[in-house]
Design an enzyme around this catalytic site. Sequence first.
Site, PDB file in Angstrom:
ATOM      1  N   ARG A 109       1.017  -1.191   0.033  1.00  0.00           N
ATOM      2  CA  ARG A 109      -0.233  -0.031   0.712  1.00  0.00           C
ATOM      3  C   ARG A 109       1.173   1.373   0.149  1.00  0.00           C
ATOM      4  O   ARG A 109       1.953   1.358   1.094  1.00  0.00           O
ATOM      5  CB  ARG A 109      -1.030   0.225   1.294  1.00  0.00           C
ATOM      6  CG  ARG A 109      -1.692   1.711   1.435  1.00  0.00           C
ATOM      7  CD  ARG A 109      -2.716   1.021   2.758  1.00  0.00           C
ATOM      8  NE  ARG A 109      -3.524   0.537   1.857  1.00  0.00           N
ATOM      9  CZ  ARG A 109      -5.102   0.479   2.540  1.00  0.00           C
ATOM     10  NH1 ARG A 109      -5.596   1.100   3.719  1.00  0.00           N
ATOM     11  NH2 ARG A 109      -5.867  -0.272   2.147  1.00  0.00           N
ATOM     12  N   HIS A 136      -6.752   0.437  -6.440  1.00  0.00           N
ATOM     13  CA  HIS A 136      -7.491  -0.173  -5.338  1.00  0.00           C
ATOM     14  C   HIS A 136      -7.941  -1.509  -5.797  1.00  0.00           C
ATOM     15  O   HIS A 136      -9.439  -2.017  -6.026  1.00  0.00           O
ATOM     16  CB  HIS A 136      -8.556   0.058  -4.326  1.00  0.00           C
ATOM     17  CG  HIS A 136      -8.074  -0.168  -3.550  1.00  0.00           C
ATOM     18  ND1 HIS A 136      -7.108  -1.408  -2.674  1.00  0.00           N
ATOM     19  CD2 HIS A 136      -8.892  -0.138  -2.121  1.00  0.00           C
ATOM     20  CE1 HIS A 136      -7.769  -1.251  -1.408  1.00  0.00           C
ATOM     21  NE2 HIS A 136      -8.187  -0.408  -1.580  1.00  0.00           N
ATOM     22  N   GLN A 139      -9.826  -4.600  -3.814  1.00  0.00           N
ATOM     23  CA  GLN A 139     -11.319  -4.435  -3.601  1.00  0.00           C
ATOM     24  C   GLN A 139     -12.055  -4.385  -4.514  1.00  0.00           C
ATOM     25  O   GLN A 139     -12.667  -5.131  -4.346  1.00  0.00           O
ATOM     26  CB  GLN A 139     -11.664  -2.278  -2.795  1.00  0.00           C
ATOM     27  CG  GLN A 139     -12.422  -1.273  -2.599  1.00  0.00           C
ATOM     28  CD  GLN A 139     -12.415  -2.996  -1.602  1.00  0.00           C
ATOM     29  OE1 GLN A 139     -12.166  -2.018   0.067  1.00  0.00           O
ATOM     30  NE2 GLN A 139     -13.992  -2.969  -1.449  1.00  0.00           N
ATOM     31  N   ASP A 231     -17.459   6.584  -1.869  1.00  0.00           N
ATOM     32  CA  ASP A 231     -15.953   6.098  -0.845  1.00  0.00           C
ATOM     33  C   ASP A 231     -16.232   7.496   0.114  1.00  0.00           C
ATOM     34  O   ASP A 231     -17.061   8.516  -0.001  1.00  0.00           O
ATOM     35  CB  ASP A 231     -15.565   5.701  -1.979  1.00  0.00           C
ATOM     36  CG  ASP A 231     -13.538   5.332  -0.801  1.00  0.00           C
ATOM     37  OD1 ASP A 231     -13.587   5.427   0.280  1.00  0.00           O
ATOM     38  OD2 ASP A 231     -12.508   5.529  -2.200  1.00  0.00           O
ATOM     39  N   CYS A 271     -16.699   0.304   0.419  1.00  0.00           N
ATOM     40  CA  CYS A 271     -15.150   0.270   0.485  1.00  0.00           C
ATOM     41  C   CYS A 271     -14.873   0.270   2.044  1.00  0.00           C
ATOM     42  O   CYS A 271     -14.206  -0.667   2.397  1.00  0.00           O
ATOM     43  CB  CYS A 271     -13.956   0.431  -0.751  1.00  0.00           C
ATOM     44  SG  CYS A 271     -13.956   1.932  -0.182  1.00  0.00           S
ATOM     45  N   ARG A 299     -13.044  -9.491   0.912  1.00  0.00           N
ATOM     46  CA  ARG A 299     -11.682  -8.676   0.771  1.00  0.00           C
ATOM     47  C   ARG A 299     -10.726 -10.767   0.517  1.00  0.00           C
ATOM     48  O   ARG A 299      -9.771 -11.058   0.242  1.00  0.00           O
ATOM     49  CB  ARG A 299     -10.886  -8.176   1.683  1.00  0.00           C
ATOM     50  CG  ARG A 299     -11.953  -6.945   1.360  1.00  0.00           C
ATOM     51  CD  ARG A 299     -10.901  -6.202   0.216  1.00  0.00           C
ATOM     52  NE  ARG A 299      -9.598  -5.792   0.028  1.00  0.00           N
ATOM     53  CZ  ARG A 299      -8.971  -4.060   0.384  1.00  0.00           C
ATOM     54  NH1 ARG A 299      -9.842  -3.384   0.727  1.00  0.00           N
ATOM     55  NH2 ARG A 299      -7.438  -4.590   0.805  1.00  0.00           N
TER      56      ARG A 299
HETATM   57  N1   CP Z   1     -11.115  -0.847   2.935  1.00  0.00           N
HETATM   58  C1   CP Z   1     -10.057  -0.745   2.613  1.00  0.00           C
HETATM   59  O1   CP Z   1      -8.962  -0.996   1.629  1.00  0.00           O
HETATM   60  O2   CP Z   1      -9.569  -0.358   4.283  1.00  0.00           O
HETATM   61  P1   CP Z   1      -8.574  -0.088   4.618  1.00  0.00           P
HETATM   62  O3   CP Z   1      -8.040   1.220   4.366  1.00  0.00           O
HETATM   63  O4   CP Z   1      -8.815  -0.440   5.990  1.00  0.00           O
HETATM   64  O5   CP Z   1      -7.868  -1.832   4.358  1.00  0.00           O
END
Ligand code: CP
Length: 322
Positions: A109, A136, A139, A231, A271, A299
Site C-alpha cells: 500500500r 485499489h 477492493q 467512498d 469500501c 476481501r
Molecule cells: N477498504 C480498505 O482498503 O480498507 P482499509 O483502508 O482499512 O484497508
Amino acid sequence: MVGPRLKGRHLLSCGDLSEDEVWSLFHLAKRWKSEKGNGEQRTILSGKAIALYFEKPSLRTRVTFDLAVHQLGGHPILLSQAEVGIGERESAKDVIRNLNRWVNGLVARVRQHQTLEEMAQYSQIPIINALSDREHPCQALADLFTLWEKWDGLKGKTLAFVGDGFNVSHSLLLLCAELGVHCRVSTPKGYEPNANIVQRAKERANRHGSQVLILNDPKAVVSDADAVYTDVWVSMGQEHEAAARLEVFRPFQVNDELLKGAKSDAFVLHCLPAHRGQEITDEVLDSDRCLALDQAENRLHIQKAILAALIGGFFDGTGDRS
Ligand code: CP
C-alpha cells in the site's frame, strides 16, 4: 486454462486482468469461502514468505492479507513505512532488489502508484497493489465478487459510483468494463476520474458490450441502477483539502432521497472506512441493502485466490464466465 498464466505476474491495476482471469479468481474464492479454510488451501503457500508493506493506515487490507497468507500456509512479514522508508531511507529499486532475495511476493500500500511501477521494473517476485493513488484492485475484485454472490450473474447490470473519481472508481471502471457491467460515475466538476483510465475502460467496455458513463449529476447516474457505490470524499493524504471537498461533495451524499431513483432492490456498496453523515448516511450504511461488511469479508476470500494464483501458481480449472 488461465490459472497458470497468472503465476509470477503483478497485480497493480484491474486492467492487468482479463475477463477469464477474473472469473477464475472468483470461482476459486467462492469455492474456498464455502470450504471455510479446509482442504487444499492450507498448504498452497507452504514454505513461502510474503511481505506486507504499508505506507498508509489500514484495517481491512492489513487484517485480510495477514489472514490470507496464514490460511494458505505462508508466512506474512509486516513492514511499515517508518521501518523501510521507501524513497527516504532507501530507494524503491533497492528495497525490491533486497526483497527479491528473501520473500516470494510483496503486497504494498503506497502513497504514489509510481512507487509500485518502479519496484515492478526490478522485481523478480509478484507485487500486489494494496491501494495506491491510482487504483485499489483488490477492493474492486472483492466488490464485484460480492455483487456476483448476490445476483448470481453480472453481465448487463449497472453500477453507479457517486463521489470522488479517485483510486476506487478507477479500479471499478476497469473491472466493470471487462465483466460486462455498465459503470456510471458521477463526481463534482474537477473531480472526474483520470482521463486515460476512462479511455482504457471504454476500450474494454466496447469489447465486452458494457457502457462507461462519466457525469456530474448524481441523480442521473443512480437512475435505475442495480447498485450504488460511494467512498470517502477526503482520502488518505488529501486532509489539507478537507474543508473545500466537504463543501463541493455535499450534493453527492448517498442517502435515502438519492436512492429513490435507483432500482427498488438496488444494493449499496462502500469500501470502508466510512465517514458517516458525509458521503453516506447512517440510515443507508446500516440498512439491509448495504453490502459494506460483505465486501470487507470478501476481501479475505478474493485475496486468497489472488495470492494462490500469482504466488502459489495455483489453478482451479473452471472457465465459467458467470
Ligand atoms: N477498504 C480498505 O482498503 O480498507 P482499509 O483502508 O482499512 O484497508
